[in-house]
Scaffold this motif. Structure first.
Motif, mmCIF file in Angstrom:
data_model
loop_
_atom_site.group_PDB
_atom_site.id
_atom_site.type_symbol
_atom_site.label_atom_id
_atom_site.label_comp_id
_atom_site.label_asym_id
_atom_site.label_seq_id
_atom_site.Cartn_x
_atom_site.Cartn_y
_atom_site.Cartn_z
ATOM 1 N N CYS A 63 0.822 -1.208 0.000
ATOM 2 C CA CYS A 63 0.000 0.000 0.000
ATOM 3 C C CYS A 63 0.859 1.263 0.000
ATOM 4 O O CYS A 63 0.532 2.252 -0.671
ATOM 5 C CB CYS A 63 -0.931 -0.009 1.197
ATOM 6 S SG CYS A 63 -2.204 -1.300 1.153
ATOM 7 N N LYS A 248 -9.769 -5.854 1.155
ATOM 8 C CA LYS A 248 -10.485 -4.749 1.798
ATOM 9 C C LYS A 248 -9.509 -3.756 2.413
ATOM 10 O O LYS A 248 -9.683 -2.534 2.290
ATOM 11 C CB LYS A 248 -11.430 -5.297 2.868
ATOM 12 C CG LYS A 248 -12.241 -4.221 3.564
ATOM 13 C CD LYS A 248 -13.176 -4.828 4.609
ATOM 14 C CE LYS A 248 -13.994 -3.753 5.310
ATOM 15 N NZ LYS A 248 -14.878 -4.340 6.363
ATOM 16 N N GLU A 251 -7.930 -1.685 -0.347
ATOM 17 C CA GLU A 251 -8.861 -0.676 -0.868
ATOM 18 C C GLU A 251 -8.990 0.505 0.099
ATOM 19 O O GLU A 251 -9.031 1.668 -0.328
ATOM 20 C CB GLU A 251 -10.232 -1.305 -1.100
ATOM 21 C CG GLU A 251 -11.251 -0.337 -1.664
ATOM 22 C CD GLU A 251 -12.610 -0.979 -1.895
ATOM 23 O OE1 GLU A 251 -13.553 -0.262 -2.300
ATOM 24 O OE2 GLU A 251 -12.734 -2.206 -1.651
ATOM 25 N N GLU A 252 -9.049 0.209 1.398
ATOM 26 C CA GLU A 252 -9.197 1.280 2.380
ATOM 27 C C GLU A 252 -7.983 2.197 2.406
ATOM 28 O O GLU A 252 -8.110 3.418 2.547
ATOM 29 C CB GLU A 252 -9.426 0.677 3.768
ATOM 30 C CG GLU A 252 -10.784 -0.006 3.930
ATOM 31 C CD GLU A 252 -10.928 -0.700 5.274
ATOM 32 O OE1 GLU A 252 -9.892 -0.817 5.980
ATOM 33 O OE2 GLU A 252 -12.042 -1.116 5.617
ATOM 34 N N LYS A 255 -7.417 3.596 -1.614
ATOM 35 C CA LYS A 255 -8.614 4.169 -2.233
ATOM 36 C C LYS A 255 -8.823 3.646 -3.657
ATOM 37 O O LYS A 255 -9.477 4.289 -4.484
ATOM 38 C CB LYS A 255 -8.543 5.711 -2.263
ATOM 39 C CG LYS A 255 -8.205 6.355 -0.916
ATOM 40 C CD LYS A 255 -9.164 5.941 0.171
ATOM 41 C CE LYS A 255 -8.798 6.582 1.513
ATOM 42 N NZ LYS A 255 -9.642 6.083 2.632
ATOM 43 N N ILE A 256 -8.273 2.467 -3.944
ATOM 44 C CA ILE A 256 -8.446 1.823 -5.240
ATOM 45 C C ILE A 256 -8.999 0.416 -4.999
ATOM 46 O O ILE A 256 -8.405 -0.363 -4.253
ATOM 47 C CB ILE A 256 -7.112 1.725 -6.014
ATOM 48 C CG1 ILE A 256 -6.495 3.112 -6.230
ATOM 49 C CG2 ILE A 256 -7.312 1.033 -7.358
ATOM 50 C CD1 ILE A 256 -5.114 3.077 -6.842
ATOM 51 N N LYS A 257 -10.113 0.095 -5.631
ATOM 52 C CA LYS A 257 -10.729 -1.214 -5.445
ATOM 53 C C LYS A 257 -10.061 -2.229 -6.367
ATOM 54 O O LYS A 257 -10.058 -2.059 -7.595
ATOM 55 C CB LYS A 257 -12.223 -1.152 -5.741
ATOM 56 C CG LYS A 257 -12.975 -2.448 -5.456
ATOM 57 C CD LYS A 257 -14.456 -2.292 -5.693
ATOM 58 C CE LYS A 257 -15.216 -3.564 -5.375
ATOM 59 N NZ LYS A 257 -15.135 -3.925 -3.947
#
Length: 260
Positions: A63, A248, A251-252, A255-257
């Protein structure tokens, strides 16, 4: 050949070999031999764009790298065992080179590997005791120490004939045994209670948080020897839940799924 003609030829050669910057800021030149197009980007102080692929094994590092280098076109692709980030992927507005990537290769924790290594594998009493001694923090309910005390009690009985097992209302199993004690030359009867279920605690992946892993404890008697077997409940569900938890978290933070 006159000097003027020679100068013209040399000038034409220099013109062919002159460095151009007409392709997205990347310098190139035409080499006279077969008129090949040759990039000389490697002579620049810095590359014209980001390239390369690195591999990390923890979600936090993945991340952090994505957030440092992401663009409008960055895409994350999940394959069930890891995640690939293409940082310079196509965006809705313009194409991308897709040459800058970071891969997350998830690795199981040592605790998870130790637990799954004995899943559904019968262990003799001494092997089970050794496992409990070597992994004191792995079994949380009952504790490894409590379970070890029970198993060690049985291990210390040399000439033991185990009788029928009776399941109790509290979920535990009562195991009857008869023991020949050579010193006294008589028979002494007794009983011990074995838990039918236990809970282990381990993180599925390195860098993750420990979760409760529910297991069943089974035993069987073979040739007057007691064999213990741990059976992990819902192993596939645990694996899937752990992986979806990683997605999950990614993504959190980014900010990209991720695409699955």
């Amino acid at each position: 050949m006159s000097d003027s003609n020679l100068d013209s030829i040399l000038a034409a050669g220099r013109a062919l070999g002159a460095v151009r910057t007409e392709h997205n800021g990347i310098p190139f030149t035409v080499v006279p031999k077969d008129y090949s197009l040759l990039s000389v980007e490697h002579f620049l102080t810095l590359p014209a764009r980001k390239r390369g692929e690195i591999v990390v094994t923890e979600v936090e590092s993945f991340c952090r790298y994505v957030n440092l280098h992401k663009t409008a076109g960055t895409h994350l692709m999940a394959d069930g065992s890891g995640v690939l980030a293409v940082l310079d992927h196509h965006s809705a507005a313009e194409p991308g080179w897709r040459e800058h990537k970071v891969s997350l290769r998830l690795q199981a924790t040592p605790e998870w590997n130790k637990l799954t290594a004995i899943n559904r594998k019968p262990l003799q009493q001494d092997q089970f005791c050794e496992f409990l001694e070597d992994n004191q923090s792995l079994i949380v309910r009952p504790t490894s120490a409590e379970l070890l005390e029970i198993v060690s009690t049985l291990e210390g009985k040399k000439d033991v004939q185990f009788s029928q097992a009776i399941k109790l209302r509290n979920g535990q199993v009562k195991l009857g045994y008869s023991e020949n004690i050579e010193l006294k030359g008589c028979r002494e009867d007794g009983a011990v209670e074995l838990p039918s279920k236990l809970v282990a605690g381990a993180a599925r992946y390195k860098g993750g948080e420990p979760v409760e892993i529910h297991c069943r404890l089974r035993f069987r008697i073979a040739e007057r020897k007691l064999l213990f077997t741990i059976l992990i409940d819902d192993l596939e569900i645990i694996n899937e839940a752990a992986y979806l938890g990683v997605l999950k978290q990614i993504e959190e933070v980014t900010k990209i799924k991720p695409l699955i």
